[in-house]
Design an enzyme around this catalytic site. Structure first.
Site, PDB file in Angstrom:
ATOM      1  CG  ASP A 216      69.416 -21.587  23.858  1.00  0.00           C
ATOM      2  OD1 ASP A 216      68.600 -20.487  24.166  1.00  0.00           O
ATOM      3  OD2 ASP A 216      69.222 -22.680  23.934  1.00  0.00           O
TER       4      ASP A 216
ATOM      5  CB  THR B 162      52.843 -11.041  19.500  1.00  0.00           C
ATOM      6  OG1 THR B 162      51.708 -11.299  18.665  1.00  0.00           O
ATOM      7  CG2 THR B 162      52.974 -11.908  20.645  1.00  0.00           C
ATOM      8  CG  ASP B 163      48.704  -8.766  17.282  1.00  0.00           C
ATOM      9  OD1 ASP B 163      49.298  -9.786  17.080  1.00  0.00           O
ATOM     10  OD2 ASP B 163      47.886  -8.167  16.035  1.00  0.00           O
ATOM     11  CD  GLU B 164      49.457 -14.680  17.572  1.00  0.00           C
ATOM     12  OE1 GLU B 164      49.288 -15.792  18.273  1.00  0.00           O
ATOM     13  OE2 GLU B 164      49.550 -14.740  16.500  1.00  0.00           O
TER      14      GLU B 164
ATOM     15  CE1 TYR C 148      54.988 -16.353  19.448  1.00  0.00           C
ATOM     16  CE2 TYR C 148      52.867 -15.641  18.859  1.00  0.00           C
ATOM     17  CZ  TYR C 148      54.120 -15.338  18.973  1.00  0.00           C
ATOM     18  OH  TYR C 148      54.493 -14.243  18.680  1.00  0.00           O
TER      19      TYR C 148
ATOM     20  CE  LYS D 235      56.817 -12.630  22.006  1.00  0.00           C
ATOM     21  NZ  LYS D 235      58.282 -12.178  22.021  1.00  0.00           N
TER      22      LYS D 235
ATOM     23  CE  LYS E  70      56.030 -16.875  11.415  1.00  0.00           C
ATOM     24  NZ  LYS E  70      55.913 -17.553  12.687  1.00  0.00           N
ATOM     25  CG  LEU E  71      48.335 -16.622   5.052  1.00  0.00           C
ATOM     26  CD1 LEU E  71      47.419 -17.931   4.829  1.00  0.00           C
ATOM     27  CD2 LEU E  71      47.071 -15.502   5.425  1.00  0.00           C
TER      28      LEU E  71
HETATM   29  O1  DAU Z   1      49.756 -11.099  15.070  1.00  0.00           O
HETATM   30  C1  DAU Z   1      51.223 -11.361  15.126  1.00  0.00           C
HETATM   31  C2  DAU Z   1      51.494 -12.532  15.099  1.00  0.00           C
HETATM   32  O2  DAU Z   1      51.263 -13.089  13.590  1.00  0.00           O
HETATM   33  C3  DAU Z   1      53.108 -13.039  15.585  1.00  0.00           C
HETATM   34  O3  DAU Z   1      53.222 -12.844  16.876  1.00  0.00           O
HETATM   35  C4  DAU Z   1      53.240 -14.700  15.093  1.00  0.00           C
HETATM   36  O4  DAU Z   1      54.690 -15.063  15.511  1.00  0.00           O
HETATM   37  C5  DAU Z   1      52.983 -14.674  13.720  1.00  0.00           C
HETATM   38  O5  DAU Z   1      53.438 -16.282  13.403  1.00  0.00           O
HETATM   39  C6  DAU Z   1      51.602 -14.305  13.277  1.00  0.00           C
HETATM   40  O6  DAU Z   1      50.699 -15.112  13.702  1.00  0.00           O
HETATM   41  P1  DAU Z   1      49.565 -15.923  13.019  1.00  0.00           P
HETATM   42  O7  DAU Z   1      49.237 -17.161  13.619  1.00  0.00           O
HETATM   43  O8  DAU Z   1      48.400 -14.806  12.805  1.00  0.00           O
HETATM   44  O9  DAU Z   1      50.281 -16.144  11.398  1.00  0.00           O
HETATM   45  P2  DAU Z   1      50.185 -17.209  10.441  1.00  0.00           P
HETATM   46  O10 DAU Z   1      50.982 -16.790   9.308  1.00  0.00           O
HETATM   47  O11 DAU Z   1      50.703 -18.582  11.226  1.00  0.00           O
HETATM   48  O12 DAU Z   1      48.381 -17.228   9.939  1.00  0.00           O
HETATM   49  C7  DAU Z   1      47.948 -16.274   9.543  1.00  0.00           C
HETATM   50  C8  DAU Z   1      46.504 -16.551   9.387  1.00  0.00           C
HETATM   51  O13 DAU Z   1      46.340 -17.378   8.200  1.00  0.00           O
HETATM   52  C9  DAU Z   1      45.762 -17.200  10.663  1.00  0.00           C
HETATM   53  O14 DAU Z   1      44.628 -16.921  10.605  1.00  0.00           O
HETATM   54  C10 DAU Z   1      45.998 -18.835  10.300  1.00  0.00           C
HETATM   55  C11 DAU Z   1      45.682 -18.803   8.663  1.00  0.00           C
HETATM   56  N1  DAU Z   1      46.499 -19.706   7.860  1.00  0.00           N
HETATM   57  C12 DAU Z   1      47.741 -19.917   8.247  1.00  0.00           C
HETATM   58  C13 DAU Z   1      48.450 -21.127   7.607  1.00  0.00           C
HETATM   59  C14 DAU Z   1      49.966 -21.310   7.782  1.00  0.00           C
HETATM   60  C15 DAU Z   1      45.857 -20.581   7.010  1.00  0.00           C
HETATM   61  O15 DAU Z   1      44.566 -20.463   6.740  1.00  0.00           O
HETATM   62  N2  DAU Z   1      46.623 -21.351   6.322  1.00  0.00           N
HETATM   63  C16 DAU Z   1      47.869 -21.768   6.770  1.00  0.00           C
HETATM   64  O16 DAU Z   1      48.422 -22.771   5.963  1.00  0.00           O
END
Ligand code: DAU
Length: 329
Positions: free
Chosen positions: A40, A110-112, A135, A139, A174-175
């Site tokens: 860790d 991250t870009d976030e 999150y 970061k 992740k999506l």
């Molecule tokens: O931008 C970089 C970031 O991308 C990284 O720093 C993060 O670690 C990474 O998790 C990712 O963040 P997001 O929140 O953008 O990724 P996620 O895959 O969770 O979601 C992508 C998009 O899809 C977001 O607008 C939320 C939406 N989503 C996500 C999930 C899991 C849905 O609509 N339904 C879902 O079930």
């Protein structure tokens, strides 16, 4: 790194939390220049002993809690790993390197950290930080500490801020892997809100090549944005995946789209991310190698060919966690 730089010794340190999996490393585990350490980054004693035992000369720091939804449910682990863990690593590396030249601490971020865009514009390296989720706040905080070490102690840092990654071995929360897995199993495809949020997708191997480029050629003290100039609304992306998988799974056209289910939006959901990657492109001559459609096709094939992997990582506590979260939406 191991195949490209055979004279490097790589020490891979990981806590192996729910998203970590040693099976992802079978291709490299027998390499003579590779060592795995389960630890860790908050454990100062252990990290110091790793620096001493392996005489660590450089750090590429990717250790993080990374999932926004989990940070909304419980921010503290994000503070611990992403903030406290990062400061711990910085402090130990600084003490170990004692100001000598030739070391690099590359912090992967991250870009976030830049917040959320409206319809226009792109995140640049000079965009003011405006994190909005627990999150991204963790970061952003870690980025600030990394910069503080550079300014205060002249500690040799580099930072990269990357957009959304996709590719093989990605944990199916992740999506993209979540949707592929649910399509295969004919489970609902949960779209948060109206699905109009936009993400800028980059193939994970291109992110890896950007890290390699920045680590070797980037300037000390600088940050580099990494992205694919590849914006998709979530709904268009999920529909596209549905179409690819109608075809690959031999289902009727439009069958998978029927699984799309609009669910309660993510709290504080950032509307749009998009990266201006011109600094790394012009200064370091990096650019993504794959078109998104090609990368997505490869990725879908990987998940279809590795159903055992999916079964293994989604079994047990993860599936309970996911089903409960989905029920609550
Ligand atoms: O931008 C970089 C970031 O991308 C990284 O720093 C993060 O670690 C990474 O998790 C990712 O963040 P997001 O929140 O953008 O990724 P996620 O895959 O969770 O979601 C992508 C998009 O899809 C977001 O607008 C939320 C939406 N989503 C996500 C999930 C899991 C849905 O609509 N339904 C879902 O079930």
């Amino acid at each position: 790194m191991l195949s490209k730089y055979p004279d490097y010794r790589i020490i891979n340190l990981d806590k192996l939390t729910y998203a970590g999996n040693l099976k992802n490393l079978v291709d490299v585990e027998k390499s003579p220049n590779y060592v795995f350490v389960k630890a860790d980054i908050c454990d100062a004693r252990k990290i110091k002993s790793v620096f001493e035992e392996y005489q660590i000369s450089d750090v590429i720091h990717l250790a993080a809690e990374s999932h926004v939804d989990r940070s909304i449910e419980g921010p503290m682990e994000f503070v611990m790993t992403n903030v406290v863990g990062t400061v711990n690593l910085l402090q130990i590396a600084k003490d170990f390197w004692k100001g000598e030249d030739g070391h690099i601490f590359h912090h992967v971020s991250t870009d976030e950290v830049y917040g959320s865009l409206g319809d226009e514009g792109l995140f640049e390296e000079t965009t003011a930080y405006d994190p909005r989720s627990p999150y991204s706040s963790s970061k952003a905080s870690s980025d600030h500490f990394v910069r503080a070490f550079y300014h205060t102690y002249n500690f040799p840092i580099k930072i990269s801020n990357c957009s959304n990654n996709y590719g093989s071995h990605q944990f199916p929360e992740k999506l993209i892997p979540l949707m592929i897995n649910n399509i295969v199993k004919k489970k609902p495809l949960p779209i948060y809100g109206k699905g109009e949020n936009i993400r800028d997708w980059l193939w994970v191997n291109d992110h890896a090549s950007a890290i390699d480029t920045i680590f070797h050629k980037g300037r000390i003290g600088e940050a580099y944005n990494v992205g694919g100039l590849n914006e998709w609304t979530n709904i268009d992306l999920v529909k596209y995946l549905c179409r690819i998988l109608d075809d690959k799974l031999g289902r009727e056209k439009g069958e998978n789209e029927k699984l799309i289910t609009y669910v309660q939006d993510r709290a504080g959901h950032d509307m749009r991310y998009a990266i201006d990657a011109s600094k790394i492109e012009k200064e370091l001559n990096w650019k993504p190698s794959l078109e998104f459609e090609e990368g997505l096709d490869k990725t879908v094939d990987w998940y279809l060919e590795n159903s055992d992997w999916i079964e293994e990582v989604t079994s047990g506590s993860y599936q309970d966690y996911y089903d409960k979260m989905y029920e609550n939406r």
